[in-house]
Design a protein around this motif. Structure first.
Motif, PDB file in Angstrom:
ATOM      1  N   MET A  59     -12.003   0.902  15.513  1.00 53.37           N
ATOM      2  CA  MET A  59     -11.892   0.556  16.932  1.00 53.37           C
ATOM      3  C   MET A  59     -13.209   0.718  17.687  1.00 53.37           C
ATOM      4  O   MET A  59     -13.324   0.286  18.822  1.00 53.37           O
ATOM      5  CB  MET A  59     -10.836   1.438  17.600  1.00 53.37           C
ATOM      6  CG  MET A  59      -9.457   1.255  17.051  1.00 53.37           C
ATOM      7  SD  MET A  59      -8.352   2.388  17.904  1.00 53.37           S
ATOM      8  CE  MET A  59      -6.854   2.136  16.989  1.00 53.37           C
ATOM      9  N   THR A  60     -14.206   1.355  17.065  1.00 59.31           N
ATOM     10  CA  THR A  60     -15.433   1.676  17.784  1.00 59.31           C
ATOM     11  C   THR A  60     -16.289   0.431  18.053  1.00 59.31           C
ATOM     12  O   THR A  60     -16.301  -0.510  17.261  1.00 59.31           O
ATOM     13  CB  THR A  60     -16.277   2.714  17.017  1.00 59.31           C
ATOM     14  OG1 THR A  60     -16.599   2.195  15.723  1.00 59.31           O
ATOM     15  CG2 THR A  60     -15.551   4.035  16.888  1.00 59.31           C
ATOM     16  N   PRO A  61     -17.014   0.452  19.179  1.00 61.95           N
ATOM     17  CA  PRO A  61     -17.908  -0.670  19.477  1.00 61.95           C
ATOM     18  C   PRO A  61     -19.141  -0.632  18.579  1.00 61.95           C
ATOM     19  O   PRO A  61     -19.440   0.398  17.975  1.00 61.95           O
ATOM     20  CB  PRO A  61     -18.299  -0.421  20.939  1.00 61.95           C
ATOM     21  CG  PRO A  61     -18.156   1.043  21.127  1.00 61.95           C
ATOM     22  CD  PRO A  61     -17.042   1.477  20.212  1.00 61.95           C
ATOM     23  N   PHE A  62     -19.839  -1.763  18.482  1.00 57.14           N
ATOM     24  CA  PHE A  62     -21.120  -1.767  17.791  1.00 57.14           C
ATOM     25  C   PHE A  62     -22.072  -2.756  18.448  1.00 57.14           C
ATOM     26  O   PHE A  62     -21.659  -3.675  19.141  1.00 57.14           O
ATOM     27  CB  PHE A  62     -20.989  -2.018  16.285  1.00 57.14           C
ATOM     28  CG  PHE A  62     -20.227  -3.247  15.874  1.00 57.14           C
ATOM     29  CD1 PHE A  62     -20.817  -4.505  15.912  1.00 57.14           C
ATOM     30  CD2 PHE A  62     -18.919  -3.151  15.412  1.00 57.14           C
ATOM     31  CE1 PHE A  62     -20.131  -5.633  15.508  1.00 57.14           C
ATOM     32  CE2 PHE A  62     -18.224  -4.276  15.010  1.00 57.14           C
ATOM     33  CZ  PHE A  62     -18.828  -5.522  15.056  1.00 57.14           C
ATOM     34  N   ASN A  63     -23.363  -2.504  18.237  1.00 55.59           N
ATOM     35  CA  ASN A  63     -24.443  -3.342  18.746  1.00 55.59           C
ATOM     36  C   ASN A  63     -25.524  -3.325  17.673  1.00 55.59           C
ATOM     37  O   ASN A  63     -26.253  -2.350  17.542  1.00 55.59           O
ATOM     38  CB  ASN A  63     -24.967  -2.793  20.076  1.00 55.59           C
ATOM     39  CG  ASN A  63     -26.029  -3.687  20.684  1.00 55.59           C
ATOM     40  OD1 ASN A  63     -26.671  -4.479  20.006  1.00 55.59           O
ATOM     41  ND2 ASN A  63     -26.242  -3.538  21.977  1.00 55.59           N
ATOM     42  N   ILE A  64     -25.601  -4.392  16.893  1.00 57.08           N
ATOM     43  CA  ILE A  64     -26.476  -4.449  15.727  1.00 57.08           C
ATOM     44  C   ILE A  64     -27.550  -5.505  15.955  1.00 57.08           C
ATOM     45  O   ILE A  64     -27.261  -6.602  16.423  1.00 57.08           O
ATOM     46  CB  ILE A  64     -25.651  -4.811  14.466  1.00 57.08           C
ATOM     47  CG1 ILE A  64     -24.617  -3.716  14.198  1.00 57.08           C
ATOM     48  CG2 ILE A  64     -26.551  -5.015  13.268  1.00 57.08           C
ATOM     49  CD1 ILE A  64     -23.592  -4.092  13.168  1.00 57.08           C
ATOM     50  N   GLU A  65     -28.783  -5.164  15.605  1.00 57.40           N
ATOM     51  CA  GLU A  65     -29.879  -6.127  15.692  1.00 57.40           C
ATOM     52  C   GLU A  65     -30.427  -6.414  14.306  1.00 57.40           C
ATOM     53  O   GLU A  65     -30.654  -5.492  13.522  1.00 57.40           O
ATOM     54  CB  GLU A  65     -31.012  -5.596  16.580  1.00 57.40           C
ATOM     55  CG  GLU A  65     -30.684  -5.616  18.048  1.00 57.40           C
ATOM     56  CD  GLU A  65     -31.876  -5.291  18.936  1.00 57.40           C
ATOM     57  OE1 GLU A  65     -32.916  -4.819  18.422  1.00 57.40           O
ATOM     58  OE2 GLU A  65     -31.761  -5.504  20.151  1.00 57.40           O
ATOM     59  N   ILE A  66     -30.624  -7.700  14.020  1.00 61.92           N
ATOM     60  CA  ILE A  66     -31.279  -8.116  12.787  1.00 61.92           C
ATOM     61  C   ILE A  66     -32.676  -8.584  13.176  1.00 61.92           C
ATOM     62  O   ILE A  66     -32.835  -9.397  14.088  1.00 61.92           O
ATOM     63  CB  ILE A  66     -30.495  -9.229  12.066  1.00 61.92           C
ATOM     64  CG1 ILE A  66     -29.120  -8.703  11.641  1.00 61.92           C
ATOM     65  CG2 ILE A  66     -31.280  -9.746  10.855  1.00 61.92           C
ATOM     66  CD1 ILE A  66     -28.254  -9.703  10.918  1.00 61.92           C
ATOM     67  N   LYS A  67     -33.678  -8.017  12.495  1.00 59.42           N
ATOM     68  CA  LYS A  67     -35.077  -8.336  12.777  1.00 59.42           C
ATOM     69  C   LYS A  67     -35.805  -8.676  11.488  1.00 59.42           C
ATOM     70  O   LYS A  67     -35.393  -8.266  10.400  1.00 59.42           O
ATOM     71  CB  LYS A  67     -35.776  -7.129  13.427  1.00 59.42           C
ATOM     72  CG  LYS A  67     -35.204  -6.725  14.770  1.00 59.42           C
ATOM     73  CD  LYS A  67     -35.927  -5.511  15.316  1.00 59.42           C
ATOM     74  CE  LYS A  67     -35.359  -5.105  16.666  1.00 59.42           C
ATOM     75  NZ  LYS A  67     -35.977  -3.884  17.180  1.00 59.42           N
ATOM     76  N   THR A  68     -36.916  -9.406  11.637  1.00 57.43           N
ATOM     77  CA  THR A  68     -37.789  -9.634  10.494  1.00 57.43           C
ATOM     78  C   THR A  68     -38.485  -8.312  10.167  1.00 57.43           C
ATOM     79  O   THR A  68     -38.464  -7.379  10.972  1.00 57.43           O
ATOM     80  CB  THR A  68     -38.849 -10.705  10.796  1.00 57.43           C
ATOM     81  OG1 THR A  68     -39.678 -10.230  11.863  1.00 57.43           O
ATOM     82  CG2 THR A  68     -38.209 -12.041  11.173  1.00 57.43           C
ATOM     83  N   VAL A  69     -39.114  -8.237   9.014  1.00 60.71           N
ATOM     84  CA  VAL A  69     -39.820  -7.021   8.615  1.00 60.71           C
ATOM     85  C   VAL A  69     -40.941  -6.699   9.609  1.00 60.71           C
ATOM     86  O   VAL A  69     -41.243  -5.532   9.863  1.00 60.71           O
ATOM     87  CB  VAL A  69     -40.373  -7.168   7.177  1.00 60.71           C
ATOM     88  CG1 VAL A  69     -41.192  -5.969   6.762  1.00 60.71           C
ATOM     89  CG2 VAL A  69     -39.225  -7.369   6.201  1.00 60.71           C
ATOM     90  N   SER A  70     -41.512  -7.726  10.222  1.00 62.44           N
ATOM     91  CA  SER A  70     -42.583  -7.508  11.207  1.00 62.44           C
ATOM     92  C   SER A  70     -42.043  -7.131  12.592  1.00 62.44           C
ATOM     93  O   SER A  70     -42.817  -6.872  13.506  1.00 62.44           O
ATOM     94  CB  SER A  70     -43.473  -8.748  11.301  1.00 62.44           C
ATOM     95  OG  SER A  70     -42.717  -9.868  11.715  1.00 62.44           O
ATOM     96  N   GLY A  71     -40.715  -7.103  12.773  1.00 61.82           N
ATOM     97  CA  GLY A  71     -40.119  -6.630  14.011  1.00 61.82           C
ATOM     98  C   GLY A  71     -39.638  -7.698  14.976  1.00 61.82           C
ATOM     99  O   GLY A  71     -39.168  -7.370  16.062  1.00 61.82           O
ATOM    100  N   GLU A  72     -39.728  -8.985  14.615  1.00 62.24           N
ATOM    101  CA  GLU A  72     -39.223 -10.050  15.487  1.00 62.24           C
ATOM    102  C   GLU A  72     -37.692 -10.069  15.434  1.00 62.24           C
ATOM    103  O   GLU A  72     -37.110 -10.093  14.359  1.00 62.24           O
ATOM    104  CB  GLU A  72     -39.713 -11.418  15.019  1.00 62.24           C
ATOM    105  CG  GLU A  72     -41.199 -11.623  15.004  1.00 62.24           C
ATOM    106  CD  GLU A  72     -41.539 -12.905  14.267  1.00 62.24           C
ATOM    107  OE1 GLU A  72     -41.181 -13.990  14.760  1.00 62.24           O
ATOM    108  OE2 GLU A  72     -42.127 -12.804  13.169  1.00 62.24           O
ATOM    109  N   LYS A  73     -37.064 -10.094  16.613  1.00 60.08           N
ATOM    110  CA  LYS A  73     -35.601 -10.135  16.654  1.00 60.08           C
ATOM    111  C   LYS A  73     -35.112 -11.511  16.190  1.00 60.08           C
ATOM    112  O   LYS A  73     -35.617 -12.536  16.630  1.00 60.08           O
ATOM    113  CB  LYS A  73     -35.086  -9.824  18.056  1.00 60.08           C
ATOM    114  CG  LYS A  73     -33.572  -9.728  18.121  1.00 60.08           C
ATOM    115  CD  LYS A  73     -33.057  -8.973  19.324  1.00 60.08           C
ATOM    116  CE  LYS A  73     -33.357  -9.647  20.620  1.00 60.08           C
ATOM    117  NZ  LYS A  73     -32.612  -9.059  21.750  1.00 60.08           N
ATOM    118  N   VAL A  74     -34.122 -11.514  15.289  1.00 63.45           N
ATOM    119  CA  VAL A  74     -33.534 -12.749  14.763  1.00 63.45           C
ATOM    120  C   VAL A  74     -32.198 -13.013  15.449  1.00 63.45           C
ATOM    121  O   VAL A  74     -31.912 -14.132  15.863  1.00 63.45           O
ATOM    122  CB  VAL A  74     -33.361 -12.671  13.228  1.00 63.45           C
ATOM    123  CG1 VAL A  74     -32.685 -13.907  12.681  1.00 63.45           C
ATOM    124  CG2 VAL A  74     -34.709 -12.447  12.546  1.00 63.45           C
TER     125      VAL A  74
END
Length: 195
Positions: A59-74
């Protein structure tokens, strides 16, 4: 859309940990084992962390970010508190809504619809109840397949780490925004359907 998403195969490796609250993965190129993206749940509140170790974990919320290895958000994947059926939102690198996943009621093995930002169903993610095997399809057309890759019986028994292979069919063109939603959905399978 980041050009890294034009690939047709991704190996997803969950971080190993006995007592971990956050969902963290590394994403590799399966051809040369090079890490190409990271998937991190960094904005995890104190109470959410505590609930992750209880029966209320699903039931818990989540906030996930996928980024490149260099740190750019995908992309970013978000869900609020889920009491019954989950609705997960997916945002591009500029925080524009790309689509959603809506969990289906009474599905054996797990199932959710992949929906674009205008509420059109693009495909359905459906799993088998007998194994960890999922397909993205619409009617008879299959767009992608996800299967679990076992890392060895000992490791699987003593940790909660899972590895997955995502294969996107060549008929999904390199610039098709469905690719972003498919990759995002793979990150949600455990959190929405299997935990």
């Amino acid at each position: 859309m980041n050009p890294i998403l034009s690939r047709n195969s991704f190996f997803v490796k969950e971080h190993v940990g006995m007592f971990k609250a956050a969902n963290n993965f590394d994403i590799f190129n399966p051809e040369n084992q090079e890490m190409i993206m990271t998937c991190r749940e960094e904005k995890l509140g104190f109470f959410t962390k505590m609930l992750r170790f209880t029966d209320y974990k699903r039931m818990t919320p989540f906030n996930i970010e996928i980024k490149t290895v260099s740190g750019e958000k995908v992309l970013t994947i978000k869900r609020g508190v889920s009491f019954f059926l989950s609705t997960v939102e997916v945002f591009d690198e500029n925080d524009n809504l790309l689509g959603k996943f809506k969990q289906k009621f009474f599905s054996i093995g797990g199932k959710f619809d992949v929906i674009d930002s205008t509420e059109n169903i693009l495909c359905t993610l459906k799993g088998k109840w007998t194994s960890w095997d999922f397909k993205f399809s619409k009617g008879e057309m299959e767009f992608a397949h996800v299967s679990k890759k076992w890392a060895g019986i000992g490791k699987e028994l003593f940790t909660s780490a899972d590895n997955y292979m995502l294969t996107i069919d060549e008929k999904v063109t390199a610039d098709n925004p469905m690719r972003v939603l498919i990759l995002a959905a793979v990150m949600c399978i455990d959190m929405v359907l299997k935990e």
